[in-house]
Motif scaffolding. Structure first.
Motif, PDB file in Angstrom:
ATOM      1  N   THR A 198      45.889  70.811  33.149  1.00 42.63           N
ATOM      2  CA  THR A 198      46.565  69.338  33.410  1.00 42.63           C
ATOM      3  C   THR A 198      48.013  69.472  33.747  1.00 42.63           C
ATOM      4  O   THR A 198      48.783  70.224  33.099  1.00 42.63           O
ATOM      5  N   VAL A 199      48.652  69.214  34.802  1.00 41.48           N
ATOM      6  CA  VAL A 199      49.980  69.314  35.238  1.00 41.48           C
ATOM      7  C   VAL A 199      50.699  67.789  34.979  1.00 41.48           C
ATOM      8  O   VAL A 199      50.297  67.018  35.325  1.00 41.48           O
ATOM      9  N   PRO A 237      53.742  61.201  33.137  1.00 39.48           N
ATOM     10  CA  PRO A 237      52.382  61.198  33.645  1.00 39.48           C
ATOM     11  C   PRO A 237      51.775  62.251  34.136  1.00 39.48           C
ATOM     12  O   PRO A 237      52.545  63.082  34.562  1.00 39.48           O
ATOM     13  N   GLU A 238      50.476  62.020  33.968  1.00 35.48           N
ATOM     14  CA  GLU A 238      49.662  63.266  34.763  1.00 35.48           C
ATOM     15  C   GLU A 238      49.670  63.231  36.107  1.00 35.48           C
ATOM     16  O   GLU A 238      49.384  62.320  36.752  1.00 35.48           O
ATOM     17  N   THR A 239      50.256  64.192  36.606  1.00 31.79           N
ATOM     18  CA  THR A 239      50.359  64.179  38.270  1.00 31.79           C
ATOM     19  C   THR A 239      49.483  64.967  38.886  1.00 31.79           C
ATOM     20  O   THR A 239      49.429  64.931  40.094  1.00 31.79           O
ATOM     21  N   ASP A 240      48.609  66.000  38.203  1.00 33.67           N
ATOM     22  CA  ASP A 240      47.559  66.821  39.038  1.00 33.67           C
ATOM     23  C   ASP A 240      46.366  67.464  37.907  1.00 33.67           C
ATOM     24  O   ASP A 240      47.042  67.607  36.869  1.00 33.67           O
ATOM     25  N   LYS A 241      45.246  67.658  38.517  1.00 35.73           N
ATOM     26  CA  LYS A 241      44.222  68.400  37.790  1.00 35.73           C
ATOM     27  C   LYS A 241      43.994  69.480  38.630  1.00 35.73           C
ATOM     28  O   LYS A 241      43.342  69.358  39.669  1.00 35.73           O
ATOM     29  N   ILE A 242      44.013  70.671  37.890  1.00 35.40           N
ATOM     30  CA  ILE A 242      43.543  71.956  38.712  1.00 35.40           C
ATOM     31  C   ILE A 242      42.379  72.524  38.046  1.00 35.40           C
ATOM     32  O   ILE A 242      42.517  72.699  36.926  1.00 35.40           O
TER      33      ILE A 242
END
Length: 654
Positions: free
Chosen positions: A629-630, A559-564
């Motif tokens: 996208t992390v 799953p996507e865990t962070d958006k920088i």
């Protein structure tokens, strides 16, 4: 725009538009501003988060601004750190406030000299709320801040004093020593500042004297009022002098106050008389001296001074009933000077409680009875009590006055209180004279202290709210401040975000953070590897291995865990980006440049567990942005990777 001033002003103006229809467009510029190369833009963006919170609290939660603000505490610019702390403190108000961890405190103290005075005060307010587990930590902080007590800025001195007092509350012996340590700086600040600063500092000194006046007793001469002092400052100095009076110094204090009692300024004269009376009630050895001084005031042909003295003398007679012969001997000579309600009430109280020692007391009451209708309601009530009480001391002489006053009071339909009290006394006398006597003389016991002198709850409250308006107003903040409710904020809590970012559990205290080298040694023994953010630094494998098919499968499953989102200033080369990341353990799976968009897929592995971290990074050259996208195999690594990745991108993009 290339000009950071323009970017910052545009962001501030845009976020100041309180239009609900624009809320969805505000978070993105703030996200970009928080990672802008310019510190001016970053500090503006931090404040804009608070503006967004007041407009739409849920948007702050949805866009994960809290972790980003916590990251901003480690920013290299002091103003950015200060703004981030202030915003976080307000965001966390409903969740128990911003809870500093030991690593955060170490980082802030390490950079303490970099901050301006206002920022230092903000940091120390947060530090005062910290509850260290070990006494050694307290001593280290006190030693570190001790030099700030000599600071030229009054706000810094007050903030340091607050830290000293708050951190030592659970250490009684040290707490008493702290009173003495902060006394000299506060006295110096009070004596050397302008009248406004002196007034505020003096209010705090008064609050400290209520707890431990011995700390300031040797400096009592410093608190003598000056001719050029404003009235409010002079009156406050008189109040402090009453708290500092001791058997060895009260004579000098009374002499100085007596000179002010003769002043033609009614406000200062009344304040001095009341202060002299207070010394008589607080210092047993001073009673006779005070009584003698008050009797001399009564001999003067100054009606205003006499009435003020009469009111002050009543307090001494309440506290020390057997004293006051010199004052009581003057009562018959000053009857005509008691013309206002308070002075008449004081005179009647003295006649009621000390009438057996005043020869003309019953006849003075007859004069009041003759003018009963013209008296104020408060005077009528006091007159009823005085004549009823004196009747049982001197019945034969007081009986005519008692009958006249009860008759007029029962016929008085204008005031229910006067009418009912007269009926009560009349019925008591008719039914049972013994019960009436016990009622009239029931409160003849000596008073140990006045209620305002024993209000320890208020005193403790003021001490816990040191360096706030509560001390100036002498009231707890709850009595004059109402909490500001932000629309929708009751449904928004940042507790989980705060605890996750700081690495603390719900049941842990504010000082339960990640362990650092300071946990086992000197709190202020800083080393360059200390990071103010929560948690340890993320350590990556130098040469991670990840086949392409495993990368694709993991990208689909994780799953996507962070958006920088970061700002891109220059026009960098894609190979430079790949090499820069590779040098720090972040390898590139694939990269390309098409239509002004540089796209790279990076991967990394955590050193200890080998957990995979994947990114999809796009450099939008036209928009000047880097969007990443992390996806983390272990979500706990997301905040740490964000800090590392953002730092590397910022270094590469500059």
């Amino acid at each position: 725009d290339e000009d950071p001033m323009v970017r910052g002003l545009a962001l501030r103006a845009f976020c100041s538009l309180r239009v609900n229809n624009l809320v969805e467009y505000i978070p993105q510029p703030i996200l970009v501003g928080l990672v802008d190369p310019s510190p001016y833009v970053r500090k503006t963006a931090a404040v804009c988060v608070l503006k967004l919170y007041h407009l739409a609290p849920q948007e702050v939660k949805n866009n994960d601004f809290v972790p980003k603000l916590l990251d901003a505490i480690t920013d290299r610019d002091p103003l950015v750190v200060t703004n981030a702390l202030c915003v976080l403190r307000e965001l966390f108000t409903a969740d128990g406030g911003l809870q500093l961890t030991k690593p955060m405190i170490i980082m802030l103290l390490k950079r303490f000299r970099d901050f301006d005075e206002w920022a230092q005060c903000s940091i120390m307010r947060l530090l005062a709320q910290w509850q260290p587990e070990q006494e050694d930590d307290v001593f280290e902080i006190l030693n570190f801040l001790d030099g700030k007590l000599r600071h030229a800025n009054s706000a810094v001195v007050m903030a340091v004093s607050q830290v000293f007092l708050c951190l030592t509350q659970s250490m009684p012996k040290v707490h008493s020593q702290v009173f003495k340590r902060v006394a000299a700086p506060l006295v110096t600040l009070m004596a050397g500042g302008d009248s406004g600063v002196s007034f505020c500092v003096l209010k705090h000194i008064k609050a400290l004297c209520a707890q431990s006046s011995d700390s300031f007793a040797h400096d009592f001469r410093t608190f003598f009022p000056h001719v050029n002092d404003p009235d409010n400052l002079a009156l406050l100095k008189m109040d402090v002098l009453t708290l500092l009076a001791r058997p060895d110094n009260y004579m000098e204090i009374v002499d100085d106050l007596s000179s002010w009692a003769l002043d033609h300024n009614r406000t200062l004269s009344k304040g001095a008389v009341n202060a002299i009376s207070s010394i008589g009630t607080r210092v047993p050895d001073a009673v006779e001296t005070v009584i003698s001084r008050l009797s001399k005031f009564m001999e003067l042909d100054r009606p205003v001074l006499v009435t003020d003295t009469l009111t002050a003398a009543r307090d001494i007679l309440r506290k020390v009933p057997g004293s006051g012969e010199a004052v009581l001997s003057q009562i018959s000579n000053i009857i005509d000077m008691a013309t206002d309600g308070p002075s008449q009430c004081a005179l009647l109280w003295i006649l009621g409680y000390c009438g057996e020692r005043i020869e003309s007391a019953p006849y003075i009451l007859e004069k009041f009875a003759a003018n009963f209708e013209a008296c104020e309601d408060s005077v009528k009530l006091e007159l009823l009590s005085a004549v009823f009480r004196l009747f049982f001391r001197r019945p034969a002489e007081t009986r005519p006055a008692l009958g006249s006053i009860l008759s007029q009071a029962t016929d008085d339909a204008g005031n229910v209180d006067v009418h009912d009290r007269a009926l009560l006394y009349m019925r008591l006398l008719r039914e049972n004279i013994g019960v009436a006597r016990s009622v009239a003389l029931s409160d003849s016991e000596t008073m140990d202290a006045f209620a305002e002198e024993e209000d320890t709850e208020l005193q403790d409250s003021l001490l816990s709210q040191f360096d706030t308006l509560a001390v100036v107003y002498e009231q707890p903040t709850s009595s004059f401040l109402k909490p500001i409710k932000v629309d929708g904020s009751q449904d928004v809590s940042f507790r989980e975000e705060r605890n996750a970012a700081l690495g603390v559990h719900e049941a842990s205290t504010s000082n339960s953070g990640a362990a650092t080298n300071a946990d086992s040694g000197d709190l202020l023994a800083f080393d360059d590897s200390t990071n103010g953010a929560a948690g340890d630094e993320l350590v990556l494998q130098g040469q991670p291995q990840l086949p392409a098919d495993v990368f694709k499968q993991a990208w689909k499953q994780l799953p996507e865990t962070d958006k920088i989102v970061l700002r891109l200033v220059n026009q960098p080369d894609v190979q430079d980006l790949v090499d820069h990341m590779s040098n720090h353990g972040i390898k590139c799976m694939a990269s390309g440049n098409q239509n002004g968009v540089i796209k790279c897929f990076f991967y990394a592995r955590e050193m200890e567990t080998g957990a995979v971290i994947l990114t999809d990074t796009m450099c939008l050259l036209a928009q000047g942005q880097v969007q990443t996208t992390v996806k983390c195999e272990s979500p706990a690594h997301a905040p740490q990777f964000r800090r590392l990745f953002s730092s590397l991108i910022s270094q590469w993009a500059q």
